[in-house]
Design a protein around this motif. Sequence first.
Motif, PDB file in Angstrom:
ATOM      1  N   GLU A 116       9.340 -35.430  39.930  1.00  0.00           N
ATOM      2  CA  GLU A 116      10.012 -36.518  40.630  1.00  0.00           C
ATOM      3  C   GLU A 116      11.507 -36.246  40.619  1.00  0.00           C
ATOM      4  O   GLU A 116      12.059 -35.831  39.601  1.00  0.00           O
ATOM      5  N   PRO A 117      12.169 -36.484  41.735  1.00  0.00           N
ATOM      6  CA  PRO A 117      13.628 -36.274  41.762  1.00  0.00           C
ATOM      7  C   PRO A 117      14.346 -37.274  40.864  1.00  0.00           C
ATOM      8  O   PRO A 117      13.873 -38.395  40.653  1.00  0.00           O
ATOM      9  N   SER A 154      17.118 -38.748  41.480  1.00  0.00           N
ATOM     10  CA  SER A 154      17.661 -39.844  42.291  1.00  0.00           C
ATOM     11  C   SER A 154      17.281 -39.586  43.745  1.00  0.00           C
ATOM     12  O   SER A 154      16.586 -38.624  44.057  1.00  0.00           O
ATOM     13  N   ASP A 155      17.757 -40.442  44.628  1.00  0.00           N
ATOM     14  CA  ASP A 155      17.479 -40.273  46.055  1.00  0.00           C
ATOM     15  C   ASP A 155      18.526 -39.413  46.762  1.00  0.00           C
ATOM     16  O   ASP A 155      18.470 -39.262  47.987  1.00  0.00           O
ATOM     17  N   GLU A 156      19.448 -38.861  46.007  1.00  0.00           N
ATOM     18  CA  GLU A 156      20.459 -37.987  46.605  1.00  0.00           C
ATOM     19  C   GLU A 156      19.811 -36.686  47.070  1.00  0.00           C
ATOM     20  O   GLU A 156      18.850 -36.209  46.466  1.00  0.00           O
ATOM     21  N   GLN A 157      20.359 -36.118  48.124  1.00  0.00           N
ATOM     22  CA  GLN A 157      19.767 -34.927  48.732  1.00  0.00           C
ATOM     23  C   GLN A 157      19.684 -33.747  47.767  1.00  0.00           C
ATOM     24  O   GLN A 157      18.704 -33.021  47.752  1.00  0.00           O
ATOM     25  N   ASP A 167      19.227 -33.805  44.550  1.00  0.00           N
ATOM     26  CA  ASP A 167      18.104 -34.028  43.646  1.00  0.00           C
ATOM     27  C   ASP A 167      16.765 -33.857  44.359  1.00  0.00           C
ATOM     28  O   ASP A 167      15.811 -33.337  43.775  1.00  0.00           O
ATOM     29  N   LEU A 168      16.691 -34.282  45.611  1.00  0.00           N
ATOM     30  CA  LEU A 168      15.466 -34.096  46.390  1.00  0.00           C
ATOM     31  C   LEU A 168      15.192 -32.615  46.614  1.00  0.00           C
ATOM     32  O   LEU A 168      14.040 -32.160  46.496  1.00  0.00           O
ATOM     33  N   ASP A 169      16.243 -31.838  46.911  1.00  0.00           N
ATOM     34  CA  ASP A 169      16.083 -30.399  47.110  1.00  0.00           C
ATOM     35  C   ASP A 169      15.658 -29.705  45.818  1.00  0.00           C
ATOM     36  O   ASP A 169      14.801 -28.816  45.825  1.00  0.00           O
ATOM     37  N   ASP A 195      12.030 -30.310  45.153  1.00  0.00           N
ATOM     38  CA  ASP A 195      11.203 -29.464  46.017  1.00  0.00           C
ATOM     39  C   ASP A 195      11.130 -28.027  45.493  1.00  0.00           C
ATOM     40  O   ASP A 195      10.062 -27.406  45.512  1.00  0.00           O
TER      41      ASP A 195
END
Length: 131
Positions: free
Chosen positions: A72-73, A75-78, A80-82, A85
Amino acid sequence: AYTTSVRNPRPASVASTLNPLRLAGLLRSVVDGNNPQDYMTLAEEMEERDLHYAAQLRTRKLAVAAIEPTVEPASDEQVDLDMADRVRDIMAEDQIPELFFDLLDGLGKGLSVAQILWDTKQTPWKPQDYK
């Protein structure tokens, strides 16, 4: 070590010469951080000699290894999402289940070690193999 090497690939048996005094000294030396070799040899011999103990360890290893890892990331910041992934991609590699199973060797020994061999030819670096 290899069987053709000067060094013996199988350490000398610890269990066959074990007595209460030697066991106490062995455990004390591990707690003090000295010479864990005999303790690791003993833990391996226990697993080889006591099939019920080996079966119990294997049951626990298989139960943990069967758990599907989730990422799970933070946060919702890009960024952290990257990152999440990229970690998911690494966790999907074929080597990961075997790595987890090998690391679960620490259940019986109290310690497990793995070395990450990095592929540095591309950015970002990715694990190439594990030893």
